[in-house]
Design an enzyme around this catalytic site. Structure first.
Site, PDB file in Angstrom:
ATOM      1  N   ASP A   1      -7.713   3.944   4.511  1.00  0.00           N
ATOM      2  CA  ASP A   1      -7.263   3.655   5.869  1.00  0.00           C
ATOM      3  C   ASP A   1      -7.197   2.157   6.114  1.00  0.00           C
ATOM      4  O   ASP A   1      -8.100   1.402   5.731  1.00  0.00           O
ATOM      5  CB  ASP A   1      -8.244   4.299   6.863  1.00  0.00           C
ATOM      6  CG  ASP A   1      -7.834   4.122   8.307  1.00  0.00           C
ATOM      7  OD1 ASP A   1      -6.754   4.599   8.677  1.00  0.00           O
ATOM      8  OD2 ASP A   1      -8.611   3.499   9.065  1.00  0.00           O
TER       9      ASP A   1
ATOM     10  N   GLU B   1      -2.955   2.888   3.004  1.00  0.00           N
ATOM     11  CA  GLU B   1      -2.155   2.697   4.208  1.00  0.00           C
ATOM     12  C   GLU B   1      -2.057   1.202   4.457  1.00  0.00           C
ATOM     13  O   GLU B   1      -3.039   0.553   4.795  1.00  0.00           O
ATOM     14  CB  GLU B   1      -2.798   3.376   5.412  1.00  0.00           C
ATOM     15  CG  GLU B   1      -2.010   3.145   6.705  1.00  0.00           C
ATOM     16  CD  GLU B   1      -2.832   3.403   7.962  1.00  0.00           C
ATOM     17  OE1 GLU B   1      -2.253   3.848   8.969  1.00  0.00           O
ATOM     18  OE2 GLU B   1      -4.049   3.122   7.946  1.00  0.00           O
TER      19      GLU B   1
END
Length: 622
Positions: free
Chosen positions: A275, A307
């Site tokens: 993340d 990400e």
């Protein structure tokens, strides 16, 4: 498990026309304009008769997969509390992949990505309070172990969301650090400590409270910093005051993070979704890349997908870290290349040209880089809202067809295969999986076995979610509709599972065949490259249930080394003369097609007629 013929999806004995997910080959009841797509093609139609079977699945067990993203909270509720859980995911694994290539009731995905599953104070669980446990709403570590075991039995890899940019403000590390600060005013952090000569005091504090070094504390209010209550100190928290940013320069913290990743891989986890990688060190790409390199070096066998929500030039640069994949945001969302192609605001030819350019950029950074194409995710409005007016459903199908035609490890957000709606606040984008609108009939032979208790497993969804009605039917209805969004997805995923070159080959745009409405490209590998992929195919499991990357025989059949894709992005049939391109004239067999309705594509000689919103896949016997 119940078995049902692909007669609901791929008719008869699995014809080439059935491969398209289009159902029937005849034109009964079709408009004259629709009949044009197949009229005058008697020779080709004769070849595509009911005696031809589907090409066999040819799934390589490597890192090139089709991944299904699951928000556990909204997926399937196994205990009746209205909240999805890990046992619910396990119960519905046969929906994702039942591990039996002779059945046709599963989607065909061979990897799942679980959004955060660790203890947290929020419904979304991106604020972790314990990195080595399961949130009680979702179950226990034993439930997780069982899920991983059942996944591996079916050939499904498991990757879990990993939040290393920040923790929860309720994590014991942060609670310990802030409690210490309340009791010890006057410490000087950062540059201030060096200027005041008070480094000894800080060193002593760190020895007494090591977790002080796990966060970024300051004596001054800075951008992105929040006050430590009851003190004169501040802490970095870029996303939310309850998500304090971690100090990834801390050697002690890195040791903790290493232990955390190994804790999960020891339990059979195959990899991690990372993340917010561009925020590890805000505005410092090279430091982010350095940390990611450390993380990959510490977990060489695990698959990582990052990400990096930024422009293509930025996230492509992040491959220098050695991280396997980064999500390809350039193609995704309502304003990405795929949506622009399907809307017609961008020429169809641009899709292939962008693919070719993107692949070249990625391959130039790291030799093991694997693209991670996706169309929507939990942070984006769902794709059902992207296209309004006439042809909306066809465009939804084609858009995901384009996404699943991209090379690499392809990602699908749960419910997109049903055309689920959801926009605005995040809770709306994470609505309950739309299994059914009511009671499902367990005696209905048209439904697969996993649907027997679908209504009992329906989740309530996040508490702050707005009520809204779905536009397209639930799974129980779509299963029985050969032209549903769901059945289109199954056909597109099967294409990836039939031809390994789809995920692993190199794209070459075929400009001579492309224009505003038609996109043509080849996806190819050399024999040596194909043998390299076969050697890296997972062929057995170790004692922990993880699949090892020990070489398969190079003599195994990789399948076609090259495919020609011709895509029609318009609502009218398009005709292409393959002879217009020296590179394409040798592709003489229409081997697979994706169609959004009963209209089919056809090939007569070198004349290819592509159905409205159709995708034609051709092979060469030369």
């Amino acid at each position: 498990m119940k078995k049902k013929s692909l007669g609901l999806f791929l008719a008869g004995l699995m014809t080439i026309t059935a491969l398209s997910g289009c159902g029937r080959a005849e034109n009964e009841g079709a408009d004259p304009a629709d009949k044009a797509a197949t009229s005058g093609q008697e020779d080709a139609a004769a070849k595509l008769d009911q005696t031809q079977e589907l090409p066999p699945l040819n799934i390589l067990r490597d890192k090139y997969r089709t991944t299904y993203e699951i928000f556990v909270y909204s997926f399937y509720d196994s205990d009746g509390d209205g909240i999805g859980d890990l046992n619910g995911v396990t119960k519905m694994l046969d929906y994702i992949n039942d591990g039996d290539d002779t059945t046709d009731t599963d989607l065909g995905c061979n990897e799942i990505w679980l959004m955060p599953i660790s203890p947290s104070t929020t419904y979304h669980k991106y604020d972790v309070t314990d990195y080595r446990d399961i949130d009680p709403e979702y179950g226990t570590l034993e439930d997780f172990d069982n899920l991983v075991s059942e996944c591996h039995k079916r050939g499904i890899n498991v990757i879990i969301d990993t939040v290393f940019n920040h923790s929860s403000s309720q994590h014991p590390w942060f609670l310990e650090a802030t409690e210490y600060l309340k009791e010890h005013p006057g410490l000087e952090f950062g540059a201030d400590a060096g200027e005041s000569g008070d480094t000894l005091a800080l060193t002593q504090a760190l020895s007494e409270c090591p977790s002080l070094d796990y966060y970024n504390f300051s004596n001054e209010k800075q951008q992105g910093y929040e006050p430590v209550a009851g003190t004169d100190y501040f802490y970095e928290a870029r996303f939310w005051s309850e998500m304090p940013d971690l100090n990834l320069d801390s050697d002690a913290l890195r040791k903790e993070l290493s232990d955390i990743t190994h804790f999960w891989t020891d339990r059979g986890v195959d990899g991690f979704r990372l993340d917010a990688t561009t925020y590890y060190y805000t505005g410092q790409d090279q430091k982010n890349i350095e940390f990611l390199k450390w993380l990959k070096d510490d977990n060489k066998d695990a698959y990582f997908v990052g990400e990096a929500w930024a422009n293509a030039a930025t996230y492509q640069k992040y491959y220098e870290s050695g991280i396997d994949s980064f999500f390809d945001f350039e193609f995704a969302g309502s304003e990405g290349i795929i949506a622009a192609t399907v809307r017609g605001t961008s020429p169809a030819s641009r899709f292939a040209e962008a693919l070719e350019k993107s692949e070249a950029a990625i391959s130039g950074t790291y030799d093991t880089a694997i693209d991670a194409p996706f169309y929507t995710n939990h942070d984006m409005a769902r794709s059902a809202g992207y296209y309004t007016g006439s042809g909306g459903e066809d465009k939804i199908k084609l858009a995901y067809g384009l996404s699943l035609l991209m090379g690499g490890n392809s990602f699908i957000y749960y419910g997109e295969e049903l055309g689920m709606k959801g926009s605005g606040k995040d809770e709306n984008k994470r609505a309950p999986m739309y299994w059914t609108t009511g009671e499902t009939d367990a005696s209905d032979e048209a439904l697969p076995a996993f649907m027997d208790n679908a209504s009992e497993g329906m989740c309530k969804g996040p508490k702050a979610m707005d009520y809204f009605k779905m536009k397209y039917p639930a799974l129980d209805e779509q299963t029985k509709d050969p032209y549903s969004i769901y059945n289109y997805f199954k056909a597109a995923i099967r294409l990836r599972n039939t031809y390994p070159v789809v995920a692993r080959g190199k794209t070459t745009a075929q400009k001579e065949l492309s224009d505003q409405n038609v996109c043509a490209f080849t996806r190819s590998l050399t024999r040596e490259e194909a043998e390299g992929f076969l050697k890296n195919t997972c062929v057995k499991e170790n004692a922990g249930g993880n699949v090892s990357l020990e070489g398969a025989s190079a003599s195994a059949d990789f399948g076609p080394l090259s495919l020609l894709f011709v895509i029609n992005t318009s609502d009218e049939a398009q005709t292409v003369d393959l002879a217009a391109s020296d590179d394409c004239s040798a592709y003489n067999t229409l081997s697979y097609q994706l169609c959004t309705s009963e209209n089919l594509s056809s090939l007569s000689g070198t004349t290819l007629t592509i159905a409205p919103y159709g995708v034609a896949v051709l092979t060469s016997d030369k």
